[in-house]
Write a protein that holds these residues in place. Structure first.
Motif, PDB file in Angstrom:
ATOM      1  N   ILE A  72      62.015  68.367  15.295  1.00 14.87           N
ATOM      2  CA  ILE A  72      61.590  66.989  15.503  1.00 14.87           C
ATOM      3  C   ILE A  72      60.134  66.938  15.955  1.00 14.87           C
ATOM      4  O   ILE A  72      59.726  67.695  16.827  1.00 14.87           O
ATOM      5  CB  ILE A  72      62.517  66.263  16.494  1.00 14.87           C
ATOM      6  CG1 ILE A  72      62.063  64.812  16.673  1.00 14.87           C
ATOM      7  CG2 ILE A  72      62.549  66.944  17.842  1.00 14.87           C
ATOM      8  CD1 ILE A  72      63.096  63.948  17.336  1.00 14.87           C
ATOM      9  N   TYR A  73      59.385  66.079  15.318  1.00 14.51           N
ATOM     10  CA  TYR A  73      57.950  65.963  15.597  1.00 14.51           C
ATOM     11  C   TYR A  73      57.744  65.153  16.860  1.00 14.51           C
ATOM     12  O   TYR A  73      58.170  64.009  16.935  1.00 14.51           O
ATOM     13  CB  TYR A  73      57.239  65.277  14.428  1.00 14.51           C
ATOM     14  CG  TYR A  73      57.182  66.143  13.204  1.00 14.51           C
ATOM     15  CD1 TYR A  73      58.290  66.254  12.368  1.00 14.51           C
ATOM     16  CD2 TYR A  73      56.046  66.882  12.902  1.00 14.51           C
ATOM     17  CE1 TYR A  73      58.256  67.075  11.260  1.00 14.51           C
ATOM     18  CE2 TYR A  73      56.009  67.704  11.786  1.00 14.51           C
ATOM     19  CZ  TYR A  73      57.121  67.801  10.972  1.00 14.51           C
ATOM     20  OH  TYR A  73      57.093  68.616   9.884  1.00 14.51           O
ATOM     21  N   ILE A  74      57.135  65.760  17.864  1.00 18.81           N
ATOM     22  CA  ILE A  74      56.935  64.988  19.077  1.00 18.81           C
ATOM     23  C   ILE A  74      55.478  64.652  19.346  1.00 18.81           C
ATOM     24  O   ILE A  74      55.181  63.881  20.242  1.00 18.81           O
ATOM     25  CB  ILE A  74      57.558  65.655  20.318  1.00 18.81           C
ATOM     26  CG1 ILE A  74      57.005  67.045  20.545  1.00 18.81           C
ATOM     27  CG2 ILE A  74      59.051  65.706  20.207  1.00 18.81           C
ATOM     28  CD1 ILE A  74      57.558  67.693  21.790  1.00 18.81           C
ATOM     29  N   GLU A  75      54.591  65.198  18.572  1.00 14.12           N
ATOM     30  CA  GLU A  75      53.184  64.850  18.760  1.00 14.12           C
ATOM     31  C   GLU A  75      52.443  65.165  17.470  1.00 14.12           C
ATOM     32  O   GLU A  75      52.743  66.150  16.795  1.00 14.12           O
ATOM     33  CB  GLU A  75      52.604  65.664  19.916  1.00 14.12           C
ATOM     34  CG  GLU A  75      51.281  65.176  20.451  1.00 14.12           C
ATOM     35  CD  GLU A  75      51.377  63.879  21.229  1.00 14.12           C
ATOM     36  OE1 GLU A  75      52.327  63.725  22.019  1.00 14.12           O
ATOM     37  OE2 GLU A  75      50.503  63.027  21.037  1.00 14.12           O
ATOM     38  N   LYS A  76      51.491  64.348  17.149  1.00 12.44           N
ATOM     39  CA  LYS A  76      50.750  64.522  15.909  1.00 12.44           C
ATOM     40  C   LYS A  76      49.312  64.133  16.152  1.00 12.44           C
ATOM     41  O   LYS A  76      49.037  63.092  16.734  1.00 12.44           O
ATOM     42  CB  LYS A  76      51.351  63.618  14.835  1.00 12.44           C
ATOM     43  CG  LYS A  76      50.539  63.521  13.553  1.00 12.44           C
ATOM     44  CD  LYS A  76      51.118  62.455  12.647  1.00 12.44           C
ATOM     45  CE  LYS A  76      50.345  62.387  11.332  1.00 12.44           C
ATOM     46  NZ  LYS A  76      50.880  61.381  10.417  1.00 12.44           N
ATOM     47  N   VAL A  77      48.391  64.970  15.742  1.00 16.08           N
ATOM     48  CA  VAL A  77      46.994  64.592  15.822  1.00 16.08           C
ATOM     49  C   VAL A  77      46.421  64.703  14.425  1.00 16.08           C
ATOM     50  O   VAL A  77      46.436  65.776  13.825  1.00 16.08           O
ATOM     51  CB  VAL A  77      46.198  65.506  16.766  1.00 16.08           C
ATOM     52  CG1 VAL A  77      44.745  65.057  16.817  1.00 16.08           C
ATOM     53  CG2 VAL A  77      46.796  65.485  18.152  1.00 16.08           C
ATOM     54  N   GLU A  78      45.947  63.601  13.914  1.00  9.35           N
ATOM     55  CA  GLU A  78      45.407  63.617  12.562  1.00  9.35           C
ATOM     56  C   GLU A  78      44.020  64.227  12.574  1.00  9.35           C
ATOM     57  O   GLU A  78      43.217  63.964  13.460  1.00  9.35           O
ATOM     58  CB  GLU A  78      45.309  62.185  12.030  1.00  9.35           C
ATOM     59  CG  GLU A  78      46.621  61.459  12.066  1.00  9.35           C
ATOM     60  CD  GLU A  78      46.924  60.790  10.743  1.00  9.35           C
ATOM     61  OE1 GLU A  78      46.104  60.862   9.830  1.00  9.35           O
ATOM     62  OE2 GLU A  78      48.018  60.213  10.636  1.00  9.35           O
ATOM     63  N   GLY A  79      43.755  65.034  11.588  1.00  9.00           N
ATOM     64  CA  GLY A  79      42.417  65.578  11.446  1.00  9.00           C
ATOM     65  C   GLY A  79      41.481  64.474  10.984  1.00  9.00           C
ATOM     66  O   GLY A  79      41.928  63.432  10.529  1.00  9.00           O
ATOM     67  N   PRO A  80      40.203  64.716  11.113  1.00 12.27           N
ATOM     68  CA  PRO A  80      39.223  63.693  10.740  1.00 12.27           C
ATOM     69  C   PRO A  80      39.279  63.346   9.254  1.00 12.27           C
ATOM     70  O   PRO A  80      38.971  62.243   8.862  1.00 12.27           O
ATOM     71  CB  PRO A  80      37.882  64.340  11.078  1.00 12.27           C
ATOM     72  CG  PRO A  80      38.199  65.518  11.927  1.00 12.27           C
ATOM     73  CD  PRO A  80      39.595  65.927  11.617  1.00 12.27           C
TER      74      PRO A  80
END
Lengths: 257, 257
Positions: free
Chosen positions: A113-121
């Motif tokens: 389960i995905y609990i955190e996501k940081v999108e790249g630029p």
DNA sequence: TTCTTTCATTCGCCATTGTCGAACAGCGTT
DNA sequence: AACGCTGTTCGACAATGGCGAATGAAAGAA
């Protein structure tokens, strides 16, 4: 082992979860059809849930959607999932460094389960979102975790999961997967090369808690064409060191084996 | 109007919500005591909720905490829910309490935009409407937001805006405004004293999201002559606590990172 | 307009379901 | 060993919620 489960609560849960798969707004009829329950039954459940703020009705079309109470509860859960707080700054930094999207996942009930996501630029976005679930056998994050579980656990997870093939590259043979887990342990990172989605490649590394158990993993996900040649080693090194740093923050003492 | 509410669902909701007020981990006994239900009843409810992922048991001390399913549902809601829905009941209550018009705004393309408005019971109406835009430098709501943005952002917004003078009280000097932002950060609220319209005074406070970024603000707007003496402190306290409540509902954890 | 269709909502009846008290099972302490 | 404190299981009985049918309300079709 005969647990006494309360039907109406299960039904309420069915209703709520229906929204996850069948869109954000549903009518009484749609719900009663999908769940094969009478309209009046569904209506009762819905009104109760609405009364408590778990659903809310749109006065325009009389349809219902998930309510704010769930948002409040969800945030409360998120707040106490402390690994998220620890990992957030680290994966954010990593995302900046490698210019790609970075995910943090844990394993729960046989799935990742995905609990955190940081999108790249870079704009090209990967389909994923916080709260999403995914199978263990064909994701980098899943395999990174599997590689550090006991043989027994691995067997359980791989048999529970149906080893569905999402693409032509998905591995569906338990022994083949297990063999790969050895490599993952040796190299310290896992790869998903178009195993869940064509064109998508991930590099993942495991995160350990203070007891030395794997509890999560992080991955860098990007279009396959972007994870090549000179960039790949940098991503691998970045993921491994970020994972190590998070483990350390969680009280993990080091790799004694 | 006699709605048919289903008891066991209400009880399940009681259990879940108990965690919001009574800490992140509760035992069966604690729950049954607080809810005045027998242990076996509570046990049944809990096991059902656990079975569905709404609760999870800590194997160490056998206590329970809120489960990942709520996290998933909460994030789903967050994606499909706008701040307006969360804020509406809160600002409505505030408007009743202070007997004045309350606005909710966000910032969009260098300007403030009104996304929700609740008129106070008093007829004398302020000229504003949902969807209206206004400059940041001379409104309470604008300054409340500015005060919590990065220096870089503030510079960008204040240079993009032409710092037009709407009244003799409008501040048009960047440094003067920046100085005021410090005060706003310290006191937790912003004031607009006839800076955009003669006779109009506003008290505003910022709203933060789960990441701790300002994303909106609310204000109480009224003829200057009504925001005086004994009433002013009440309005300030009301605005600040309403803003804090909305922030909390959005998952804001507090100002200690 | 009037008739038809389609839903959301309400109502009363009866079987099912969930509640309770009590008993059981672990665990730590006295 | 006995006690006290939990979490968990069980059986019996009665309240509860599910169902089908009726009602209301709104939107088309004729």
């Amino acid at each position: 082992m005969t647990e006494r489960l309360i039907q109406s609560i299960e039904r309420a849960a069915d209703v709520l979860e229906l929204f996850l798969t069948n869109g954000p707004e549903l009518s009484v009829k749609e719900i009663s059809d999908k769940l094969q329950l009478s309209k009046s039954t569904v209506h009762g459940i819905i009104k109760t849930l609405e009364h408590r703020g778990y659903l809310q009705q749109n006065p325009e079309d009389l349809k219902y959607k998930l309510g704010i109470k769930l948002f409040t509860l969800g945030n409360f859960v998120g707040k106490h999932l402390d690994i998220g707080n620890i990992a957030r700054p680290i994966i954010r930094e990593l995302a900046d460094e490698v210019n790609e999207t970075v995910h943090l996942v844990t394993i729960q009930r046989d799935e990742v389960i995905y609990i955190e996501k940081v999108e790249g630029p870079r704009a090209l976005t990967i389909y994923s979102h916080i709260g999403k679930r995914a199978p263990v056998h064909c994701t980098g994050v899943g395999k990174a975790i599997l590689a550090h579980l006991s043989e027994k656990e691995v067997d359980r997870l791989l048999s529970a999961a149906s080893l569905e093939a999402f693409t032509g590259y998905t591995m569906t043979d338990v022994n083949q997967i297990k063999k790969q887990l050895v490599t993952i342990r040796e190299t310290g990172y896992a790869v998903d090369d178009e195993e869940i989605e064509l064109g998508l490649k991930c590099i993942a590394a495991p995160i350990f808690n203070h007891k030395g158990n794997v509890i999560a993993s992080i991955s860098c996900a990007a279009p396959k064409m972007r994870l090549v040649e000179e960039k790949l080693p940098r991503v691998i090194a970045g993921i491994k060191s970020a994972a190590a740093e998070i483990s350390k923050s969680l009280g993990y003492k080091g790799n004694n084996f």
